[in-house]
Design an enzyme around this catalytic site. Structure first.
Site, mmCIF file in Angstrom:
data_model
loop_
_atom_site.group_PDB
_atom_site.id
_atom_site.type_symbol
_atom_site.label_atom_id
_atom_site.label_comp_id
_atom_site.label_asym_id
_atom_site.label_seq_id
_atom_site.Cartn_x
_atom_site.Cartn_y
_atom_site.Cartn_z
ATOM 1 N N ALA A 160 77.899 58.995 76.827
ATOM 2 C CA ALA A 160 76.718 59.634 77.425
ATOM 3 C C ALA A 160 75.853 60.357 76.387
ATOM 4 C CB ALA A 160 77.162 60.604 78.509
ATOM 5 N N TYR A 190 83.065 48.987 83.150
ATOM 6 C CA TYR A 190 83.554 49.031 81.765
ATOM 7 C C TYR A 190 84.699 48.052 81.477
ATOM 8 C CZ TYR A 190 80.687 53.196 81.620
ATOM 9 O OH TYR A 190 79.615 54.054 81.677
ATOM 10 N N HIS A 198 72.295 59.158 75.097
ATOM 11 C CA HIS A 198 71.010 59.322 75.761
ATOM 12 C C HIS A 198 70.316 60.641 75.438
ATOM 13 C CE1 HIS A 198 72.617 55.800 77.598
ATOM 14 N NE2 HIS A 198 73.619 56.475 78.160
ATOM 15 N N ASP A 243 71.020 63.221 64.268
ATOM 16 C CA ASP A 243 70.724 63.855 62.982
ATOM 17 C C ASP A 243 71.887 63.708 62.005
ATOM 18 O OD1 ASP A 243 68.255 64.577 63.891
ATOM 19 O OD2 ASP A 243 68.681 66.724 64.066
ATOM 20 N N ARG A 287 88.707 53.960 84.407
ATOM 21 C CA ARG A 287 87.391 54.491 84.731
ATOM 22 C C ARG A 287 86.413 53.368 85.080
ATOM 23 N NH1 ARG A 287 83.174 56.050 79.994
ATOM 24 N NH2 ARG A 287 81.641 57.055 81.302
ATOM 25 N N PRO A 343 82.750 60.392 74.350
ATOM 26 C CA PRO A 343 83.351 61.059 75.512
ATOM 27 C C PRO A 343 83.723 60.111 76.652
ATOM 28 C CG PRO A 343 80.989 61.432 75.443
ATOM 29 C CD PRO A 343 81.362 60.783 74.139
ATOM 30 N N ASN A 344 84.830 60.435 77.278
ATOM 31 C CA ASN A 344 85.345 59.728 78.471
ATOM 32 C C ASN A 344 85.909 58.347 78.183
ATOM 33 O OD1 ASN A 344 84.698 61.775 80.414
ATOM 34 N ND2 ASN A 344 82.557 61.218 80.133
ATOM 35 N N GLU A 401 75.622 50.842 66.659
ATOM 36 C CA GLU A 401 75.825 51.491 67.960
ATOM 37 C C GLU A 401 76.331 50.437 68.939
ATOM 38 O OE1 GLU A 401 72.200 53.201 69.497
ATOM 39 O OE2 GLU A 401 73.008 53.279 71.518
ATOM 40 N N ARG A 425 71.200 49.355 83.732
ATOM 41 C CA ARG A 425 71.794 50.393 84.578
ATOM 42 C C ARG A 425 70.738 51.452 84.952
ATOM 43 N NH1 ARG A 425 77.166 52.405 82.026
ATOM 44 N NH2 ARG A 425 77.380 53.258 84.130
ATOM 45 N N HIS A 428 77.938 49.543 72.990
ATOM 46 C CA HIS A 428 78.192 49.932 74.381
ATOM 47 C C HIS A 428 78.893 48.798 75.102
ATOM 48 C CE1 HIS A 428 75.694 53.439 73.952
ATOM 49 N NE2 HIS A 428 74.820 52.679 73.315
ATOM 50 N N LEU A 429 79.868 49.149 75.894
ATOM 51 C CA LEU A 429 80.562 48.146 76.700
ATOM 52 C C LEU A 429 79.604 47.546 77.738
ATOM 53 C CD1 LEU A 429 83.593 50.473 77.137
ATOM 54 C CD2 LEU A 429 83.845 48.165 76.204
ATOM 55 N N SER A 430 78.889 48.432 78.420
ATOM 56 C CA SER A 430 77.976 47.968 79.471
ATOM 57 C C SER A 430 76.588 47.742 78.872
ATOM 58 C CB SER A 430 77.901 49.028 80.582
ATOM 59 O OG SER A 430 77.350 50.238 80.082
ATOM 60 N N ASN A 449 80.456 54.243 69.637
ATOM 61 C CA ASN A 449 80.032 54.220 71.031
ATOM 62 C C ASN A 449 79.875 55.685 71.428
ATOM 63 O OD1 ASN A 449 79.628 54.150 73.745
ATOM 64 N ND2 ASN A 449 81.320 52.740 74.195
ATOM 65 N N ARG A 468 69.838 55.848 81.379
ATOM 66 C CA ARG A 468 70.627 55.209 80.297
ATOM 67 C C ARG A 468 69.774 54.275 79.441
ATOM 68 N NH1 ARG A 468 76.044 56.399 81.903
ATOM 69 N NH2 ARG A 468 76.163 56.497 84.165
HETATM 70 C C1 DQA Z 1 78.620 53.605 77.506
HETATM 71 C C2 DQA Z 1 77.310 53.700 78.317
HETATM 72 C C3 DQA Z 1 76.917 55.147 78.534
HETATM 73 O O1 DQA Z 1 75.715 55.227 79.312
HETATM 74 C C4 DQA Z 1 78.001 55.888 79.296
HETATM 75 O O2 DQA Z 1 77.679 57.250 79.441
HETATM 76 C C5 DQA Z 1 79.346 55.725 78.658
HETATM 77 C C6 DQA Z 1 79.728 54.414 78.137
HETATM 78 C C7 DQA Z 1 79.119 52.136 77.385
HETATM 79 O O3 DQA Z 1 79.975 51.899 76.548
HETATM 80 O O4 DQA Z 1 78.674 51.268 78.141
HETATM 81 O O5 DQA Z 1 80.148 56.647 78.624
HETATM 82 O O6 DQA Z 1 78.366 54.079 76.202
#
Ligand code: DQA
Length: 146
Positions: A78, A24, A81, A88, A19, A11-12, A99, A108, A101-103, A75, A112
């Site tokens: 959110a 990011y 978490h 599952d 964003r 998502p997002n 898995e 953080r 993550h950019l950040s 990725n 998270r």
């Molecule tokens: C994220 C980290 C998550 O905490 C956050 O909700 C994201 C992006 C990352 O790629 O750093 O949407 O997955």
């Protein structure tokens, strides 16, 4: 038979480039996908890339992936978490999963710091911006060679 890998952006992530660029980075999702495709081509691997905002669609996509893909790079945004449903689904299909993550989620907010996905993934890459995805794809390709 080419290695086939599914990349799921959660998502997002369609908003990348606009964003929270300080967190990011300024690459757009299309730019990240182009880098992933270039690496896949070089490694003679085949990718399918999707971006999904809804948890249910991600679960559905993972469920269908078991017939077609040798590895998954995700990725979960959110959902990382708290989504027991995505966790599952990954455990259920048994596809080796990386898995990403950019950040750096551990640097953080405290909410998270926990990933419910990490225990069912082979491993996690967090904090390298667009390189997290490229390292994740390399890890997935290595898993397929084993
Ligand atoms: C994220 C980290 C998550 O905490 C956050 O909700 C994201 C992006 C990352 O790629 O750093 O949407 O997955």
């Amino acid at each position: 038979m080419p290695a086939k890998i599914l990349i799921i952006h959660g998502p997002n992530l369609a908003l990348l480039g606009e964003r929270e660029v300080n967190v990011y980075g300024s690459f757009t999702l299309d730019e990240i996908n182009a880098k992933l495709q270039a690496l896949a081509k070089q490694e003679k691997a085949e990718l399918a890339i999707v971006q999904l905002d809804s948890e249910g669609e991600i679960v559905e996509q993972i469920g269908k992936a078991r017939k077609e893909f040798g590895a998954l790079v995700i990725n979960p945004g959110a959902y990382t978490h708290y989504s027991v449903a995505i966790r599952d689904a990954i455990a259920g299909v048994g596809i080796p999963t990386v898995e990403v993550h950019l950040s750096n989620i551990y640097a953080r907010e405290e909410f998270r710091h926990k990933s419910v996905i990490a225990p069912v993934a082979v491993g996690q890459i967090s904090g390298f911006g667009v390189n997290s995805y490229l390292l994740g794809l390399k890890a997935a390709l290595d898993l397929l060679k084993k």
